[in-house]
Write a protein that holds these residues in place. Structure first.
Motif, mmCIF file in Angstrom:
data_model
loop_
_atom_site.group_PDB
_atom_site.id
_atom_site.type_symbol
_atom_site.label_atom_id
_atom_site.label_comp_id
_atom_site.label_asym_id
_atom_site.label_seq_id
_atom_site.Cartn_x
_atom_site.Cartn_y
_atom_site.Cartn_z
ATOM 1 N N ARG A 132 6.508 -51.100 -38.730
ATOM 2 C CA ARG A 132 6.640 -51.014 -40.191
ATOM 3 C C ARG A 132 7.994 -51.547 -40.657
ATOM 4 O O ARG A 132 8.072 -52.256 -41.662
ATOM 5 C CB ARG A 132 6.393 -49.580 -40.660
ATOM 6 N N PHE A 133 9.048 -51.240 -39.922
ATOM 7 C CA PHE A 133 10.373 -51.742 -40.316
ATOM 8 C C PHE A 133 10.411 -53.284 -40.249
ATOM 9 O O PHE A 133 10.975 -53.931 -41.124
ATOM 10 C CB PHE A 133 11.469 -51.181 -39.407
ATOM 11 N N ALA A 134 9.838 -53.834 -39.202
ATOM 12 C CA ALA A 134 9.869 -55.294 -39.039
ATOM 13 C C ALA A 134 9.034 -55.978 -40.121
ATOM 14 O O ALA A 134 9.453 -56.972 -40.711
ATOM 15 C CB ALA A 134 9.361 -55.674 -37.644
ATOM 16 N N ALA A 137 10.791 -55.799 -43.388
ATOM 17 C CA ALA A 137 11.928 -56.729 -43.399
ATOM 18 C C ALA A 137 11.449 -58.129 -43.768
ATOM 19 O O ALA A 137 12.126 -58.860 -44.502
ATOM 20 C CB ALA A 137 12.621 -56.738 -42.038
ATOM 21 N N ARG A 140 10.505 -58.305 -47.561
ATOM 22 C CA ARG A 140 11.713 -58.307 -48.395
ATOM 23 C C ARG A 140 12.487 -59.617 -48.264
ATOM 24 O O ARG A 140 13.105 -60.069 -49.222
ATOM 25 C CB ARG A 140 12.598 -57.124 -48.009
ATOM 26 N N GLU A 144 13.527 -61.848 -51.484
ATOM 27 C CA GLU A 144 14.937 -61.801 -51.879
ATOM 28 C C GLU A 144 15.754 -63.029 -51.508
ATOM 29 O O GLU A 144 16.775 -63.295 -52.138
ATOM 30 C CB GLU A 144 15.588 -60.548 -51.272
ATOM 31 N N PHE A 223 14.782 -65.854 -38.020
ATOM 32 C CA PHE A 223 14.510 -64.484 -38.483
ATOM 33 C C PHE A 223 13.033 -64.143 -38.298
ATOM 34 O O PHE A 223 12.683 -63.067 -37.794
ATOM 35 C CB PHE A 223 14.901 -64.342 -39.959
ATOM 36 N N GLU A 226 12.032 -63.329 -34.943
ATOM 37 C CA GLU A 226 12.499 -61.979 -34.572
ATOM 38 C C GLU A 226 11.556 -60.900 -35.093
ATOM 39 O O GLU A 226 11.350 -59.880 -34.435
ATOM 40 C CB GLU A 226 13.910 -61.754 -35.112
ATOM 41 N N VAL A 227 11.013 -61.126 -36.292
ATOM 42 C CA VAL A 227 10.050 -60.170 -36.853
ATOM 43 C C VAL A 227 8.841 -60.036 -35.921
ATOM 44 O O VAL A 227 8.346 -58.926 -35.670
ATOM 45 C CB VAL A 227 9.599 -60.622 -38.262
#
Lengths: 253, 253
Positions: A132-134, A137, A140, A144, A223, A226-227
């Protein structure tokens, strides 16, 4: 780290040509795409049991379910009508429409086929917190960062077809509980991903012209790798070695 | 899952008394606080080599470095002057002021003592992506959820002193490269954390009066335990079994 990538990160160097930028982007895939992760060797090689495949599928559901939010967020901040028109099918590819149930539904057919309760999968209650955090991320990041970086972060799709082909072949061959019905998601992505990736690659090559922009798109793709990688690290940790499942996460029967 | 927690999640039940809410909050710690994580047994028991302790310290730096942003974000959205005044020392506890170098500096003394380059630690370049995803999930939670949930998410500090005591004793005893200088961060937290935790606990007991609010604060504390736990999962995966360090992450000499 490959030389194109280092070149792009080296402040003061001249911008790369579009062709060199493409080479540098592809080199990131060669080094960091999650087809290299050991968990995929286990998954595709038939070395997981059904419970472990269930854990993979219900965690990966969180990622699938987030894709339309990510793509709609990109459209929602985009002033360019042409880009909005082009990007929109990514939302319907996953959410479906009157003609097609969509990729999320196809993923749920996969989890159904694995014997998972659909409400449980959709609730994401059993997913690993790292998943969930990945995933968040990623959503977002797309919301952003610059539009160019948001587009560039989708470029892992350049590398997806070969892993999907291996997955379809490997899972059909190696698991008695996998059949054509449940691999429909991947078959469909074999057509969708290359078209989308080519558009995004052309866009990035056209718009990333300064050193700073090129550095940003290379970092965006890094990035994103990495996700994807972090999700497999978490699965590998929790479900391959006994005793590592975090409190509250899915426990196979 | 403990019965208080289930009770609180059960829609339609009556609100708990403040004392029962405290019991339910403490039970989450008993079940989910990261003192239970096997990586901490390895760390405190002297079973890691210096490179593994370095990996822990430079990853945990990302968390330390984010704390003032998280606390300032809480203050920045708070209409209550008393709460702002009370909360402010959390920022200076970490960032320091004219009288005290602060917790982040103390953490860097730890990483210095471990032989890590300070610029490399501060850059967070070698941190695991899971660490960064988890830490940012925490910062965003505090920014975006209700103020009550933001306060409640700090309550892992209720459980911190015992792990800090074990860490100080275990690391001093078991590692030749650890001395009093480098454990200063934890010594200081022995005083700071209980004071902060008691304030936050009183605040939550006073303000979480409806079933919905109580459910929210229990979920907030659970979320926070996941933020901490996920970081140790990632460390354990990457640095305990050889061959699992993700691309780009810190590699011990």
């Amino acid at each position: 780290m490959n030389k194109h990538f280092i070149l792009a990160l080296d402040t003061g160097s001249a911008p790369m040509s579009p062709a060199d930028l493409e080479t540098a982007l592809r080199a990131i895939g060669t080094e960091r795409y999650h087809d290299l992760h050991p968990f995929h060797d286990l998954l595709h090689g038939g070395h997981l049991d059904k419970g472990q495949v269930q854990a993979w599928a219900l965690n990966r559901y969180c990622y699938q379910a987030a894709i339309p939010r990510k793509d709609a967020s990109l459209i929602g901040r985009c002033e360019d009508r042409e880009l909005r028109r082009e990007w929109l099918h990514r939302v319907t590819d996953h959410d479906g429409n009157c003609e097609d149930p969509g990729g999320i539904e196809r993923w749920l057919i996969l989890t159904d086929g694995l014997g998972l309760d659909r409400d449980y999968v959709v609730s994401q209650q059993g997913a690993l917190s790292t998943t969930r955090f990945a995933v968040e991320a990623y959503v977002r990041f797309v919301r952003e960062k610059s539009l160019l970086e948001a587009v560039a972060s989708s470029l892992t799709e350049l590398f997806a077809p070969s892993i999907h082909r291996r997955r379809i072949a490997g899972m059909l061959k190696n698991y008695s509980f996998i059949d054509e019905t449940v691999v429909a998601y991947f078959r469909r992505r074999l057509d969708q991903a290359p078209r989308d990736a080519q558009f995004a690659l052309d866009y990035v090559k056209r718009h990333a012209v300064t050193v700073e922009q090129q550095r940003a798109v290379l970092a965006a793709l890094t990035f994103k790798t990495e996700v994807l990688w972090a999700q497999l690290d978490a699965l590998h940790y929790a479900y391959v070695t006994p005793g590592n499942i975090p409190p509250g996460a899915f426990r196979p029967d």
